[in-house]
Design a protein around this motif. Structure first.
Motif, PDB file in Angstrom:
ATOM      1  N   UNK A   1      16.851 -48.987 -63.406  1.00  0.00           N
ATOM      2  CA  UNK A   1      17.732 -49.119 -64.571  1.00  0.00           C
ATOM      3  C   UNK A   1      17.329 -48.197 -65.709  1.00  0.00           C
ATOM      4  N   UNK A   2      16.031 -47.885 -65.816  1.00  0.00           N
ATOM      5  CA  UNK A   2      15.522 -47.058 -66.918  1.00  0.00           C
ATOM      6  C   UNK A   2      14.684 -45.907 -66.350  1.00  0.00           C
ATOM      7  N   UNK A   3      15.324 -44.928 -65.719  1.00  0.00           N
ATOM      8  CA  UNK A   3      14.572 -43.867 -65.026  1.00  0.00           C
ATOM      9  C   UNK A   3      13.826 -42.917 -65.945  1.00  0.00           C
ATOM     10  N   UNK A   4      14.206 -42.840 -67.237  1.00  0.00           N
ATOM     11  CA  UNK A   4      13.594 -41.880 -68.156  1.00  0.00           C
ATOM     12  C   UNK A   4      12.527 -42.496 -69.062  1.00  0.00           C
ATOM     13  N   UNK A   5      12.200 -43.758 -68.844  1.00  0.00           N
ATOM     14  CA  UNK A   5      11.289 -44.462 -69.747  1.00  0.00           C
ATOM     15  C   UNK A   5       9.899 -43.835 -69.724  1.00  0.00           C
TER      16      UNK A   5
ATOM     17  N   UNK B   1       3.773 -49.605 -62.909  1.00  0.00           N
ATOM     18  CA  UNK B   1       3.233 -48.444 -62.215  1.00  0.00           C
ATOM     19  C   UNK B   1       4.283 -47.642 -61.489  1.00  0.00           C
ATOM     20  N   UNK B   2       5.446 -48.261 -61.238  1.00  0.00           N
ATOM     21  CA  UNK B   2       6.509 -47.541 -60.530  1.00  0.00           C
ATOM     22  C   UNK B   2       7.368 -46.684 -61.452  1.00  0.00           C
ATOM     23  N   UNK B   3       7.121 -46.744 -62.783  1.00  0.00           N
ATOM     24  CA  UNK B   3       7.795 -45.832 -63.713  1.00  0.00           C
ATOM     25  C   UNK B   3       7.076 -44.488 -63.662  1.00  0.00           C
ATOM     26  N   UNK B   4       7.681 -43.506 -63.024  1.00  0.00           N
ATOM     27  CA  UNK B   4       7.003 -42.229 -62.775  1.00  0.00           C
ATOM     28  C   UNK B   4       6.783 -41.420 -64.044  1.00  0.00           C
TER      29      UNK B   4
ATOM     30  N   UNK C   1      -3.663 -66.039 -72.347  1.00  0.00           N
ATOM     31  CA  UNK C   1      -4.654 -65.230 -71.655  1.00  0.00           C
ATOM     32  C   UNK C   1      -4.122 -64.810 -70.289  1.00  0.00           C
ATOM     33  N   UNK C   2      -4.270 -63.526 -69.976  1.00  0.00           N
ATOM     34  CA  UNK C   2      -3.885 -62.994 -68.676  1.00  0.00           C
ATOM     35  C   UNK C   2      -5.032 -62.148 -68.151  1.00  0.00           C
ATOM     36  N   UNK C   3      -5.048 -61.966 -66.825  1.00  0.00           N
ATOM     37  CA  UNK C   3      -6.076 -61.135 -66.204  1.00  0.00           C
ATOM     38  C   UNK C   3      -5.423 -60.218 -65.182  1.00  0.00           C
ATOM     39  N   UNK C   4      -5.625 -58.896 -65.344  1.00  0.00           N
ATOM     40  CA  UNK C   4      -5.081 -57.931 -64.388  1.00  0.00           C
ATOM     41  C   UNK C   4      -6.098 -57.741 -63.259  1.00  0.00           C
ATOM     42  N   UNK C   5      -5.771 -58.254 -62.071  1.00  0.00           N
ATOM     43  CA  UNK C   5      -6.690 -58.119 -60.931  1.00  0.00           C
ATOM     44  C   UNK C   5      -6.728 -56.678 -60.417  1.00  0.00           C
ATOM     45  N   UNK C   6      -5.567 -56.068 -60.318  1.00  0.00           N
ATOM     46  CA  UNK C   6      -5.486 -54.683 -59.837  1.00  0.00           C
ATOM     47  C   UNK C   6      -4.758 -53.843 -60.882  1.00  0.00           C
ATOM     48  N   UNK C   7      -5.058 -52.545 -60.899  1.00  0.00           N
ATOM     49  CA  UNK C   7      -4.500 -51.652 -61.920  1.00  0.00           C
ATOM     50  C   UNK C   7      -3.356 -50.825 -61.329  1.00  0.00           C
ATOM     51  N   UNK C   8      -3.671 -49.833 -60.514  1.00  0.00           N
ATOM     52  CA  UNK C   8      -2.628 -48.995 -59.917  1.00  0.00           C
ATOM     53  C   UNK C   8      -2.706 -47.555 -60.383  1.00  0.00           C
ATOM     54  N   UNK C   9      -1.860 -46.725 -59.786  1.00  0.00           N
ATOM     55  CA  UNK C   9      -1.966 -45.266 -59.972  1.00  0.00           C
ATOM     56  C   UNK C   9      -1.516 -44.800 -61.355  1.00  0.00           C
ATOM     57  N   UNK C  10      -0.285 -45.133 -61.778  1.00  0.00           N
ATOM     58  CA  UNK C  10       0.245 -44.687 -63.069  1.00  0.00           C
ATOM     59  C   UNK C  10      -0.010 -43.182 -63.260  1.00  0.00           C
ATOM     60  N   UNK C  11       0.705 -42.317 -62.542  1.00  0.00           N
ATOM     61  CA  UNK C  11       0.361 -40.887 -62.479  1.00  0.00           C
ATOM     62  C   UNK C  11       0.381 -40.130 -63.805  1.00  0.00           C
ATOM     63  N   UNK C  12       1.200 -40.586 -64.788  1.00  0.00           N
ATOM     64  CA  UNK C  12       1.293 -39.845 -66.057  1.00  0.00           C
ATOM     65  C   UNK C  12       0.801 -40.638 -67.257  1.00  0.00           C
TER      66      UNK C  12
END
Length: 917
Positions: free
Chosen positions: A764-768, A784-787, A799-810
């Motif tokens: 829906x928001x390809x340019x974000x 992470x899927x927002x290129x 309180x939240x905890x991020x177990x995994x991070x991911x690539x996030x290329x940019x």
């Protein structure tokens, strides 16, 4: 309007419309207008031809003629516009497709004897002037103008870089080693593939020097080599022949380009070659040359140098050459003085010394130039010499070489970019130029010409980016928004060149210091006032189209001195003016397109501002204004309204301004009708709210969502603080049926609205590229899927905890109010700034954290970390936790700048309790 032709383009359009039957001009007047149109079309063509020739290669009489004709075009357009603005709702000249409709409205004016008599007299006077200009054009043979051949035969100063002794080079070692490594990187198979590397940077940085050093270091490893200068407007045939000469020892002047390419491909087919093509200016030239260079598996290498980013990015890899550090700048400066047999004086005042190196900005060419100016001058006179340093008039070979190298860049620009670049002379040296403000001024001045299906601001943004890509200006990112270009700076040497050319072209007139205001300034088309000690006389400046002032308002003339002003920017100075500027005549500036009032101490706007029917921009800066006159609601052409630093409440009639493209507000109160009025502003591209938005209740929350969804052209929604809540979680949520505009690039709209979060996805928001959001889930996978995502800010009340991070290329900036586990290799590979939370646990074994600080070493580009550290309230434990975290980050291999914000563990437990409830 542009630099080469003045107002000729828009003027011809208006004259053509005047000649149509519906305007019923008197026979004599119509014949005069027909004559003007014929002559001016011919002059327009001649001016464009003159504009394509470097000014120093033009005959003085031709220069004089061009200046006079451009001035005449402005005077003629002023005459026509005086009649245009008598028509209510008249459009500016930048909207030619609406001009016919407006001219039709003028028909009645020409039936009145007074109006008919006035335009007859004006046109008769102009006809005489145009005839005189036409006669001079014939006498000076302007139509035959060509570049002076003498100028083309002078030695290119960049050739000197090819033959410098290696001992003379300063600050080249690190770059040389890095480039050598880039040229050889890869495993056995990868190293055999053809690699193309481009060295990119500003003119005078030393690209040619560095490329030659790499070439000399590596050429022994290759079967054949060539180092070939290309330059502006090259002959591709000559470039190919130059490569053949160095590889094969002979040229083939009888061959055409196709035969040369075939010959070169045959020679290179089975050879490991190294070829440097130096100073490429355009993609087409590089594509043709590249065609001739065989892509074999022999480990061949190609190096290009360019000051154009568009060309650089066509290579496999880009090496962006940086200015010299302060220490290396000092070294080069001292060496140049030593060459001139000048004894270095360690007692030189530090202020003078620092100013000299600051002006150079780490550019080797600038350092050599200024050092050569100071060489031969007694050290005690250096301060005086420095203040007189400029681009234009020093008789010195190094200065002349610098002038030529910078002018190569300038004369390569198309006419519209030359115009936009010279306009930067309105700003003082070292000034941070705001991008949006600059583009709106270009539009108001008429520099931006409409294109089908593209908005004026988007075209101006493209012009800005082209100047950046051609290394004419340096883009600046916002302090708060990584990845968003908010302004630009201009190197001091480039500023000198721009100001000199602007002055020669009489493009901008600058008054500074104690310079007296004279009759010559009355004829200025663009008048600029910087720092002043003396007041300006209230002398009529009848021709001024723009007035920019950066001084105390009590030194400025009355607005009654201006008649045809299009841009009025009263920036004020750094401190709040004690005197309030009088705006009582502003309503008479009926030509005005751009009104910016900086910090000038005003508290009220006159209602006569509503008379400015052509106004495009209203920027009220930092003034204590509390209310907008209701008459502003009638400004149907207004495209940009900035009231974010005032005390103004959003007016109830804001929805009347349906042409708005950019809206900057301070605070939106809970009782405001803005949540519904916003939906009427369907042309909006940017919405900035710099303080807060309060939206209470389900119906108002729904109205807000529906209004935002109507903004089909919106690209930026930037809200600093959003406080909104529903009466009940069981209410209908419009986010289940509406979507945001796919054009959105920046979305900073963080509030507790689960329905909206579900609409934030890449389809829906390809340019974000920038996102600030309130989340209830720790999952990062969807983000992470927002290129294109460059900055991500996640907020939560629990309180939240991020177990995994991911690539996030940019991703370059990541802030979360959650805790993290660790970073794995490959996570966020270009991350520069990180903010997150950590909870410290105290035990007999010491302090432990749920986060592995050593894993920050897996972020190769990380520069800054901010940690919110929750630790036991006891002073000893809290201090111990801080020291432990600090030691862990001190051990990181990439010397990360870090800071720790201590918080009591009890606060974290309260957030946890909130989440569980």
């Amino acid at each position: 309007m542009d630099l080469a032709t003045g107002a000729m383009g828009s003027l011809l359009l208006k004259l053509g419309q005047l000649l149509t039957e519906e305007y019923k001009l008197q026979t004599g007047v119509k014949e005069d207008v027909e004559y003007l149109e014929r002559e001016l079309e011919s002059m327009h063509a001649a001016l464009r031809k003159v504009g394509g020739v470097p000014r120093d290669q033009l005959d003085e009489q031709v220069k004089l003629w061009a200046n006079q004709v451009r001035d005449l075009s402005f005077r003629m357009e002023d005459v026509v516009d005086k009649f245009l603005v008598r028509v209510e709702g008249a459009e500016p000249a930048i909207k030619p497709h609406k001009l016919k409709k407006l001219m039709k409205k003028m028909g009645n004016l020409f039936s009145k004897s007074k109006t008919r008599h006035e335009i007859s007299d004006e046109i008769r006077d102009i006809k005489v002037r145009v005839k005189e200009a036409a006669d001079r054009r014939d006498r000076y043979r302007v139509d035959d103008v060509v570049a002076n051949p003498v100028g083309a035969t002078t030695v290119d100063p960049r050739l000197l870089a090819l033959y410098k002794d290696q001992k003379e080079l300063v600050g080249i070692d690190d770059s040389l080693n890095e480039l050598t490594k880039m040229m050889s990187d890869g495993d056995a198979d990868a190293s055999k593939q053809l690699k193309i590397l481009s060295i990119f940077g500003f003119g005078g940085l030393g690209k040619t020097t560095l490329a030659k050093a790499v070439y000399d270091k590596l050429k022994a490893q290759f079967d054949c080599c060539a180092f070939v200068p290309v330059g502006r407007n090259p002959s591709v045939k000559k470039v190919l022949n130059d490569i053949l000469l160095e590889i094969d020892g002979q040229k083939y002047p009888e061959f055409d380009e196709r035969q040369l390419i075939n010959k070169l491909q045959g020679l290179l087919e089975n050879k490991r070659y190294l070829i440097v093509t130096d100073d490429i200016w355009d993609k087409k030239t590089w594509e043709l040359v590249k065609t001739a260079l065989v892509c074999n598996n022999c480990g061949s290498r190609i190096i290009t140098t360019t000051r154009t980013l568009e060309v650089a990015t066509m290579a496999s890899e880009v090496y962006k050459l940086q200015p010299l550090s302060l220490d290396l700048s000092k070294d080069l400066f001292h060496r140049r003085l030593s060459c001139a047999a000048i004894e270095w004086n360690n007692h030189l005042p530090a202020v003078v010394y620092d100013k000299i190196l600051h002006k150079c900005g780490g550019i080797p060419l600038a350092i050599i130039t200024i050092a050569s100016l100071l060489a031969g001058k007694p050290v005690e006179f250096w301060s005086k010499v420095y203040t007189s340093i400029g681009f234009g008039h020093e008789e010195n070979e190094d200065v002349e070489n610098t002038r030529k190298i910078l002018l190569f860049s300038y004369y390569d620009l198309p006419c519209h970019l030359k115009t936009c670049l010279l306009y930067l002379s309105i700003y003082p040296e070292d000034h941070l130029i705001e991008k949006d403000s600059l583009i709106w001024k270009w539009i108001a001045e008429g520099f931006i010409h409409e294109e089908p299906g593209v908005g004026l601001f988007e075209i101006g943004e493209r012009y800005f980016n082209e100047l950046v890509n051609k290394s004419m200006i340096m883009a600046v990112e916002g302090d708060e928004h990584i990845g968003i270009i908010t302004g630009c700076r201009v190197h001091d040497m480039m500023v000198d060149m721009i100001c000199l050319l602007s002055k020669e072209e009489k493009f901008v007139t600058v008054l500074d210091s104690k310079e007296q205001y004279t009759t010559s300034h009355c004829n200025a088309r663009r008048l600029v006032v910087h720092r002043r000690a003396q007041p300006l006389a209230s002398t009529s400046t009848l021709q001024a189209r723009s007035f920019n002032a950066m001084c105390s308002v009590d030194l400025l003339p009355s607005l009654s001195c201006f008649q045809v002003l299009r841009v009025l920017a009263l920036e004020g100075n750094d401190t709040l003016d004690k005197c309030s500027y009088k705006l009582e005549h502003v309503g008479k500036l009926v030509h005005l397109r751009h009104l910016k009032l900086g910090r000038i101490g005003i508290s009220e706007l006159p209602k006569e501002i509503g008379h400015l029917k052509l106004l495009l921009v209203l920027d009220l800066g930092r003034n204590s204004i509390s209310e907008l006159p209701e008459s502003i609601g009638r400004l149907s052409e207004l495209k940009c309204l900035n009231i974010c630093e005032t005390d103004i409440e959003v007016p109830y009639w804001i929805g009347n301004l349906t042409s708005l493209e950019e809206l900057c507000l301070g605070r939106v109160h809970g009782h405001s009708n803005f949540v519904t009025e916003l939906g009427k502003l369907t042309e909006l591209r940017k919405l900035h709210i710099f303080k807060s938005v309060y939206v209470y209740g389900g119906s108002r929350m729904n109205s807000w969502a529906e209004s935002v969804a109507k903004l089909s052209k919106i690209q930026v929604i930037d809200i600093d603080f959003f406080l909104g809540c529903r009466d009940s979680s069981h209410e209908e949520n419009p986010w289940e049926r509406i979507v945001l505009s796919p054009q959105i690039r920046v979305l900073h709209m963080s509030y507790l609205e689960p329905g909206m979060v579900a609409r934030i996805n890449p389809s829906l928001l390809p340019n974000l590229s920038h996102l600030k959001l309130h989340v209830c889930s720790p999952e990062l996978e969807v983000f992470g899927s927002f290129r294109e995502l460059v900055a991500l800010k996640l907020e939560t009340v629990s309180t939240l905890h991020h177990d995994t991070i991911g690539a996030f290329p940019k991703l370059r900036f990541f802030r979360t109010e959650a805790t993290l586990d660790s970073f794995q290799e490959g996570d966020m590979p270009v991350l520069e700034s990180l903010q997150f939370e950590v909870v410290a646990q105290s035990s007999d074994d010491g302090i432990s954290f749920g986060f592995d600080f050593a894993s920050l070493g897996n972020l190769p580009l990380l520069k800054r970390v901010v940690v919110t550290l929750y630790a036991p309230r006891a002073d000893v434990d809290q201090k111990k936790a801080e020291n432990t975290a600090k030691r862990a980050m001190d051990m990181l291999p990439n010397r990360v700048e870090h800071s720790i914000i201590p918080r009591a563990t009890e606060n974290w437990r309260r957030r946890l309790k909130h989440r569980l409830s």
